[in-house]
Structure formats: structure tokens, C-alpha cells
Enzyme design. Sequence first.
Site, mmCIF file in Angstrom:
data_model
loop_
_atom_site.group_PDB
_atom_site.id
_atom_site.type_symbol
_atom_site.label_atom_id
_atom_site.label_comp_id
_atom_site.label_asym_id
_atom_site.label_seq_id
_atom_site.Cartn_x
_atom_site.Cartn_y
_atom_site.Cartn_z
ATOM 1 N N ARG A 1 -17.152 -34.321 -6.947
ATOM 2 C CA ARG A 1 -15.909 -34.693 -6.242
ATOM 3 C C ARG A 1 -14.653 -34.432 -7.072
ATOM 4 O O ARG A 1 -13.610 -35.029 -6.856
ATOM 5 C CB ARG A 1 -15.931 -36.149 -5.787
ATOM 6 C CG ARG A 1 -17.076 -36.432 -4.845
ATOM 7 C CD ARG A 1 -16.868 -37.701 -4.085
ATOM 8 N NE ARG A 1 -17.978 -37.898 -3.203
ATOM 9 C CZ ARG A 1 -19.104 -38.528 -3.550
ATOM 10 N NH1 ARG A 1 -19.226 -39.035 -4.750
ATOM 11 N NH2 ARG A 1 -20.071 -38.653 -2.677
ATOM 12 N N LYS B 1 -3.591 -23.113 -4.463
ATOM 13 C CA LYS B 1 -4.415 -22.743 -3.311
ATOM 14 C C LYS B 1 -5.729 -22.182 -3.835
ATOM 15 O O LYS B 1 -5.727 -21.335 -4.733
ATOM 16 C CB LYS B 1 -3.729 -21.649 -2.496
ATOM 17 C CG LYS B 1 -2.715 -22.118 -1.496
ATOM 18 C CD LYS B 1 -2.374 -20.928 -0.619
ATOM 19 C CE LYS B 1 -1.222 -21.176 0.290
ATOM 20 N NZ LYS B 1 -0.881 -19.948 1.035
ATOM 21 N N GLU C 1 4.398 -8.621 -5.757
ATOM 22 C CA GLU C 1 4.760 -10.040 -5.585
ATOM 23 C C GLU C 1 6.057 -10.342 -6.345
ATOM 24 O O GLU C 1 6.877 -11.146 -5.904
ATOM 25 C CB GLU C 1 3.617 -10.956 -6.047
ATOM 26 C CG GLU C 1 2.246 -10.674 -5.420
ATOM 27 C CD GLU C 1 2.121 -11.078 -3.940
ATOM 28 O OE1 GLU C 1 3.058 -11.681 -3.390
ATOM 29 O OE2 GLU C 1 1.062 -10.753 -3.341
ATOM 30 N N LYS D 1 8.230 -19.221 -7.851
ATOM 31 C CA LYS D 1 7.095 -19.710 -7.062
ATOM 32 C C LYS D 1 6.923 -21.218 -7.238
ATOM 33 O O LYS D 1 6.718 -21.950 -6.259
ATOM 34 C CB LYS D 1 5.790 -18.984 -7.415
ATOM 35 C CG LYS D 1 4.634 -19.556 -6.591
ATOM 36 C CD LYS D 1 3.527 -18.629 -6.257
ATOM 37 C CE LYS D 1 2.542 -19.309 -5.297
ATOM 38 N NZ LYS D 1 1.267 -18.640 -5.191
ATOM 39 N N GLU E 1 2.158 -26.195 2.199
ATOM 40 C CA GLU E 1 2.593 -25.137 3.133
ATOM 41 C C GLU E 1 2.863 -25.654 4.543
ATOM 42 O O GLU E 1 2.284 -25.197 5.516
ATOM 43 C CB GLU E 1 1.575 -23.993 3.162
ATOM 44 C CG GLU E 1 2.183 -22.723 3.725
ATOM 45 C CD GLU E 1 1.345 -21.464 3.509
ATOM 46 O OE1 GLU E 1 0.590 -21.400 2.551
ATOM 47 O OE2 GLU E 1 1.500 -20.565 4.334
ATOM 48 N N ARG F 1 7.367 -23.134 2.082
ATOM 49 C CA ARG F 1 6.427 -22.276 1.343
ATOM 50 C C ARG F 1 6.079 -21.004 2.118
ATOM 51 O O ARG F 1 5.682 -19.998 1.537
ATOM 52 C CB ARG F 1 5.164 -23.090 1.009
ATOM 53 C CG ARG F 1 4.238 -22.378 0.036
ATOM 54 C CD ARG F 1 3.161 -23.296 -0.495
ATOM 55 N NE ARG F 1 2.234 -22.544 -1.320
ATOM 56 C CZ ARG F 1 1.358 -23.085 -2.153
ATOM 57 N NH1 ARG F 1 1.276 -24.378 -2.278
ATOM 58 N NH2 ARG F 1 0.535 -22.332 -2.858
ATOM 59 N N ASN G 1 5.229 -15.683 2.324
ATOM 60 C CA ASN G 1 4.448 -14.732 3.122
ATOM 61 C C ASN G 1 5.244 -13.503 3.526
ATOM 62 O O ASN G 1 4.774 -12.680 4.308
ATOM 63 C CB ASN G 1 3.903 -15.408 4.387
ATOM 64 C CG ASN G 1 2.870 -16.438 4.039
ATOM 65 O OD1 ASN G 1 2.128 -16.268 3.066
ATOM 66 N ND2 ASN G 1 2.825 -17.521 4.792
ATOM 67 N N HIS H 1 3.595 -10.220 4.148
ATOM 68 C CA HIS H 1 2.157 -10.481 4.183
ATOM 69 C C HIS H 1 1.542 -10.381 5.575
ATOM 70 O O HIS H 1 0.344 -10.109 5.691
ATOM 71 C CB HIS H 1 1.843 -11.842 3.563
ATOM 72 C CG HIS H 1 1.837 -11.800 2.054
ATOM 73 N ND1 HIS H 1 2.950 -11.471 1.318
ATOM 74 C CD2 HIS H 1 0.841 -12.007 1.151
ATOM 75 C CE1 HIS H 1 2.642 -11.500 0.022
ATOM 76 N NE2 HIS H 1 1.364 -11.827 -0.108
ATOM 77 N N HIS I 1 -1.427 -8.077 5.517
ATOM 78 C CA HIS I 1 -2.800 -8.512 5.838
ATOM 79 C C HIS I 1 -3.403 -7.655 6.943
ATOM 80 O O HIS I 1 -4.607 -7.371 6.928
ATOM 81 C CB HIS I 1 -2.803 -9.983 6.277
ATOM 82 C CG HIS I 1 -2.666 -10.931 5.122
ATOM 83 N ND1 HIS I 1 -2.154 -12.204 5.263
ATOM 84 C CD2 HIS I 1 -2.966 -10.801 3.812
ATOM 85 C CE1 HIS I 1 -2.152 -12.799 4.077
ATOM 86 N NE2 HIS I 1 -2.632 -11.969 3.187
ATOM 87 N N HIS J 1 -4.371 -5.562 -2.414
ATOM 88 C CA HIS J 1 -3.509 -6.551 -1.757
ATOM 89 C C HIS J 1 -2.013 -6.277 -1.980
ATOM 90 O O HIS J 1 -1.237 -6.160 -1.037
ATOM 91 C CB HIS J 1 -3.867 -7.949 -2.251
ATOM 92 C CG HIS J 1 -2.947 -9.013 -1.748
ATOM 93 N ND1 HIS J 1 -2.944 -9.434 -0.436
ATOM 94 C CD2 HIS J 1 -1.948 -9.704 -2.360
ATOM 95 C CE1 HIS J 1 -2.010 -10.350 -0.281
ATOM 96 N NE2 HIS J 1 -1.386 -10.535 -1.428
#
Length: 369
Positions: free
Chosen positions: A124, A146, A188, A230, A240, A244, A248, A251, A255, A269
Amino acid sequence: MKKFSKLNVKLKDYSYPIFIGENLISEIMDLIPKFEDYSKIIVITDKVVLKNLFQSYKKIERLSKKKFFSVTLPSGEKTKSFQHLQFLCEKILKEKIDRDALLICLGGGVIGDITGLTANLLLRGVDFIQIPTTLLAQVDSSVGGKTAINSRYGKNLIGSFNQPKAVIISTETLKKLEKRQVISGYAEILKYSLISDKSFFGFLQKNGKKILSLDTATIIKTIKVSCKIKSKIVGKDEKEKGIREILNFGHTFGHAIESFTGFSKKIFHGEAVILGMYLALKLSNYLGLCDTNIINKFCIHLNELKIPYKLRDYKIKISPLNFLKHIKFDKKIKNNKMKFILLQDFAKPVAYVVKDENILNNFLEKNLF
Ligand SMILES: NC(=O)c1ccc[n+]([C@@H]2O[C@H](COP(=O)([O-])OP(=O)(O)OC[C@H]3O[C@@H](n4cnc5c(N)ncnc54)[C@H](O)[C@@H]3O)[C@@H](O)[C@H]2O)c1
Ligand SMILES: [Zn+2]
């Protein structure tokens, strides 16, 4: 002790440091005050990183003394799977760890994402720190908490928010990185300048070549500014729910391109994000949100650095209809609403919902190639 910069990621419940400098891995005991108190030190890395950064790995082994053990996973996006998550968890559990164990991720975004998730799940929750070794991981994926693995239904769909205890960015780790991976990280960096800091864009115009050749002082400054941008955004919106989402930028289109090419080596990417930012800028102009000035500056900058920003540069051919299908597949498309982060100007991002699919289709007809 070596010279380094320290930034703090300030979150609601707690803060953690990001250390940025050269040859910082040998300083790990000073940077992580609790280091000697951990019951086990588990380094998680991938085969390519282990080969290229063997000395760094050995340094951690030496400093961890008898508490050390490691797990080496295959390199590449496919490692972010249930199968590897299970393998990793069980390999670690076999060593009979307790809650005072520390996981150390030594690798790029793939190893960072699966390690963060594993640290969250084991008993946990155990501590973990990030030692990112790609430029993309140093400026982006190691900051923000993330974590995720992929599903057959899409990328990063199984995961959690889990913040590390610290991030150690040691820039000499980048020396053997493939040029395309450096460009992927640069995407980025360029994104941060566009969405949040025009003077940083000016810095990139002057120093882009030095950054791509990994000049030490320049790369340290660049990583510092990027992480600052960031962490400021993440600090305002950890989960998010709002601001935030500006991260993107580029993106949604990016994507779709990655998804169309099957997340293969055809396009990395960051490379897809560069194409995505170009399309997002064009769409901003198409919808009357910005003039062509910012697009021209973007193109001139990338031309100077010889970085491609059009689909045709990668010989990727896709019809507008098929492209739309891949855009809709993105997990951030809620209730079929196609939301894009667009720009009104430097540092003026807006979240824009395209309500009429025909508008997007017409735009793609004119701008996809
Ligand atoms: N968590 C987040 O917020 C976040 C943000 C952006 C991206 N990501 C994730 O990050 C991943 C991409 O990260 P990445 O680009 O670092 O990919 P990666 O981890 O696959 O690394 C790219 C390649 O470089 C190799 N490599 C790593 N370090 C090296 C070094 N120092 N020298 C030589 N080779 C090295 C790796 O083995 C791999 O082959 C994606 O899975 C993406 O979803 C996560
Ligand atoms: Zn990205």
C-alpha cells in the site's frame, strides 16, 4: 559536495525537491537524508540504460551496501504492461521488503512510470525516487507524479498519482542518448516556452543548438527553467482538474499521430508532439485565435535546428477522416467533445472545444500535409 540547483515542488500535502546538476548520483546520500535508514534499496532500470549507465548503477550499488538489489526490465513502451508490473512487484516481494524500502527508478519515462505505480501498490505504498536518464524524463515525466501502464484500450489508462520523495537530475547521464531522443525531450521544452514564457522561447532561439549538443551549463539552465514551469503548474493543479491541462498543448494531435503509427519507433512521443504543436498553432490561426507571427517564429526556429515538424517529413500519410478517428480515441476526449489547447499568443493558452466536426475536417483537409 558538488554544486547543484534545488527546486521544490510545492503540493497541498507535502513538498519534495528536484536536484539538478552534473554527476549528482555519487551525492545520493547527502541529497536523500533518510538514505541510510531505508531497509532495502531497490534500483529499477532497463537493459539499455544498464548498458549505457553501468557506472552510475554501480555507484548506487556501492552506496547502498548490503541493502541493494535491482530489477532490470526490457527497454521500450511495451514494458508499461500488466505483465511487467506483475513481474516487477513479485520480484521485489520475493526479497521480503517492508514499508521502509526505497525504490529508485534509473531510466526514462517508461521505467519512471512503472516504478511510480509499483511504489504506490507495494504494501500500500513505499517511498520512491526518480533518477531520470532521458531528456524527456528530466524535463517532463519525472516531475508531477503521474504514473501509469498501458492497456490494449489505450496509453496510460491504468495508473495513479504518486509523488516521489525526490528527483535527482544528473545531466551526464544524457551523454549516450540517441539524438532523436534528445529532440523528443526538446519538444516538451519548446512546449513550456510556448505555453508559459516568451523570454524562455528567446533563450531557446539563442541556445537551441547548444541544448541539442548537450552543452553542460546550457542544458542545466534549460532543465531548471522547464522543471520550474512544470512544477508551478502541477503545484496549482496536482490531479489535472484544471490548469494542468495546458501541458497537453500539441498532445491531442500528437497522440493521434502516435496512435496511428502504433506507438512505434517510426515516431517518438516528443517528435509527434512537435508535429502536434505545429497543427495546434495552425488550428489556432485557422480559428482566428492568433496571427501567423507565432507560427512563423516556431517554423523558423525548428528549421534552424533542422527539426522536422510536418507529417510528410516522416512520410506519414493519413486521411483527415482517419485522423479524426484517432483524435476521438484520446482519453482526454470527454463526452465526444474535442477539446484542444490552443494559443492566442506566447504564454496565452486557451482550452478550446471544437463543437462542429466539419470545421476540424475542413481544417485537416487543408493542413494535414
Ligand atoms: N508520467 C508523466 O507525467 C509522463 C510525461 C511524459 C511522458 N511519460 C511517459 O514517458 C514515456 C516516454 O519516456 P522516454 O522518452 O524517456 O522513453 P523511454 O523510457 O522508453 O526511453 C527511451 C529510450 O532511451 C533509452 N535510454 C534511457 N536513458 C538512456 C540513457 N541515458 N542513455 C541511452 N539510452 C537511454 C531507453 O532504454 C529507451 O530505449 C512514455 O511511456 C510516456 O507515456 C510520462
Ligand atoms: Zn508529452
